[in-house]
Design a protein around this motif. Sequence first.
Motif, short mmCIF file in Angstrom:
data_model
loop_
_atom_site.label_atom_id
_atom_site.label_comp_id
_atom_site.label_asym_id
_atom_site.label_seq_id
_atom_site.Cartn_x
_atom_site.Cartn_y
_atom_site.Cartn_z
N ILE A 1 19.17 1.25 -9.85
CA ILE A 1 19.94 0.89 -8.54
C ILE A 1 21.48 1.27 -8.48
O ILE A 1 21.83 1.35 -7.55
N CYS A 2 21.88 1.65 -9.34
CA CYS A 2 23.46 2.13 -9.29
C CYS A 2 23.53 3.63 -8.99
O CYS A 2 22.65 4.42 -9.30
N ARG A 3 24.46 3.79 -8.45
CA ARG A 3 24.73 5.31 -7.86
C ARG A 3 25.01 6.28 -9.09
O ARG A 3 24.15 7.37 -8.86
N ARG A 4 25.58 5.97 -10.03
CA ARG A 4 25.79 6.68 -11.23
C ARG A 4 24.49 7.24 -11.64
O ARG A 4 24.06 8.48 -12.01
N CYS A 5 23.54 6.30 -11.72
CA CYS A 5 22.29 6.42 -12.36
C CYS A 5 21.44 7.43 -11.51
O CYS A 5 20.68 8.22 -11.73
N ARG A 6 21.48 7.07 -10.31
CA ARG A 6 20.63 7.95 -9.34
C ARG A 6 21.20 9.30 -9.52
O ARG A 6 20.38 10.35 -9.21
N GLY B 1 24.31 4.71 -21.08
CA GLY B 1 25.72 4.67 -20.43
C GLY B 1 25.62 4.10 -19.12
O GLY B 1 26.85 3.86 -18.73
N CYS B 2 24.61 3.25 -18.77
CA CYS B 2 24.67 2.41 -17.50
C CYS B 2 25.29 1.14 -17.77
O CYS B 2 24.77 0.30 -18.65
N GLU B 3 26.17 0.72 -16.92
CA GLU B 3 26.98 -0.66 -17.25
C GLU B 3 25.99 -1.81 -16.74
O GLU B 3 26.20 -2.95 -17.28
N ILE B 4 24.88 -1.68 -15.54
CA ILE B 4 24.06 -2.80 -15.49
C ILE B 4 22.62 -2.52 -15.99
O ILE B 4 21.72 -2.71 -15.58
N HIS B 5 22.57 -1.58 -16.92
CA HIS B 5 21.32 -1.16 -17.93
C HIS B 5 20.29 -1.04 -16.73
O HIS B 5 19.10 -1.90 -16.79
N ASP B 6 20.37 -0.18 -16.21
CA ASP B 6 19.23 0.31 -15.16
C ASP B 6 17.80 0.74 -15.64
O ASP B 6 18.10 1.16 -16.67
N ASN B 7 16.74 0.25 -14.99
CA ASN B 7 15.55 0.79 -15.24
C ASN B 7 15.42 2.25 -15.08
O ASN B 7 15.86 2.80 -13.92
ZN LIG Z 1 22.87 2.63 -13.51
#
Ligand SMILES: [Zn+2]
Length: 499
Positions: free
Chosen positions: A111-116, A100-106
């Motif tokens: 690094i994105c707030r949504r994923c944190r 679901g992360c638009e920037i393909h987070d590790n």
């Molecule tokens: Zn993310």
Amino acid sequence: MSLPLTLAALRRSPFSEERLRSRRVKDEMRENLSARLRTNGDAPIFPGIVGYEDTVVPQIINAILSRHNFILLGLRGQAKSRILRALTTLLDPQMPYLAGCEIHDNPYAPICRRCRDELARLGDDARIAYLAPEDRYVEKLATPDVTIADLIGDIDPIKAARGGHELGSELTVHYGLLPRANRGIFAINELPDLAGKIQVGLFNIMQEGDVQIKGYPIRLPLDVALVFSANPEDYTARGKIITPLKDRVGSEIRTHYPSTVEEGIAITAQEAWTRRNGQHLHLPNYVQEVIERIAFVAREDKKIDKRSGVSQRLPISAMENVVSNAERRAIRNNEKLVVPRISDIYAALPAITGKLELEYEGEMKGADFVGRELIRAAIAKTYDEYFTGANVQQIVQWFDLGGEIQLADSVPAVEALENLKEIQGLIDKLGPLGVSQKESPEQQVSAAEFILEGLHAHKRIGRSEERVFKAGDKAPAPREREKSFEKEEPPYRQRRQFN
Ligand SMILES: [Zn+2]
């Protein structure tokens, strides 16, 4: 193997935190490249890239081993985009990211707030998704109208209103191309065409992971391998590239056109669409050589713009048109064998003229005229490869005594061969081309026509626009007649300076 779908399962898999947490995309490319170098032996690192084995490829390997961002500098049609796209072969077959992360987070270091926020909420139950190498390559042709919004992102007021966020919060960013290439390769073609302001934005994100979007500072410590391409003159021209950005490009690698006709032929043979269903194709070597030499001659010609170069796409599309013209003849005349002739190369002018950027003198003469001149020069050089020192006096004499023969590109081979046999000494001369009288009429006609075209290119005999071969306008003086075409070309002049 089934891929782990939760963070908990991921931890226990080969995609462990220890291995992936701090492994950046350039580490990944470096690792996979090293493995390939170890196991591949002499096999090419980038399959399908011909003629760069000893020049460009080693420099690219060094750049990747150095974990550099790099730029390919070269004229058009030097396979720059193809090389950049081939870099995806150095990526892992599967890359896990937070679903679901638009920037393909590790999953281990988002690094994105949504994923944190997601990780805090779900912990080891967070869902994992995967990307294939092709999905990790983003390409952009730079043009002056590319904006920060295209490249980096935009503040989305609707997103802010819906989520109840403040403008400027990173949750309100609509991501641009570069963040979407996070943990992948981002290629920008024709880098100097990017406006200065955008170059600054690009540099800031490379340097610090910081960028301003509409005045709001946003922090995006992206993990991207940046690769670029440019025309060398544009790139080195003062003021085209902001210095700090240039400074961050680790390696500048120069591409080039094939250095020999043989290399050019290998590329064209690989790229041109010649294996078609239908008639059997026999492609004579001298036809391939003439087509390839058109590009070589054009690259040396004063009437053609050196700055933009002559793309390898010229011989490739010319070859396709040559085969089509021969195919058309074979279909019309119900012939089984498709054998291209030199006249088919003249018929391929539409595939040639559009690929020449003409200088003033060339424009005055017209693309068609310049194209024909190039073909003729290419024929003369190729003819010399096979027939230097051969005695063709008998053939020339036949024309000098008033002989004429029309050889339209549509004439069936059997009929053309009957006519060509009237020229005494011609059919006996096909040996150097590997053609004997046992060969098919299609092959004999093509070879015989090549000799006539060669003599015409050297001005030993004449030819009208209706393709009637006849005596030359005026017999050239003997001294001039001996002068080979090749001697008028620049390489000879250069060599002479050293004597
Ligand atoms: Zn993310």
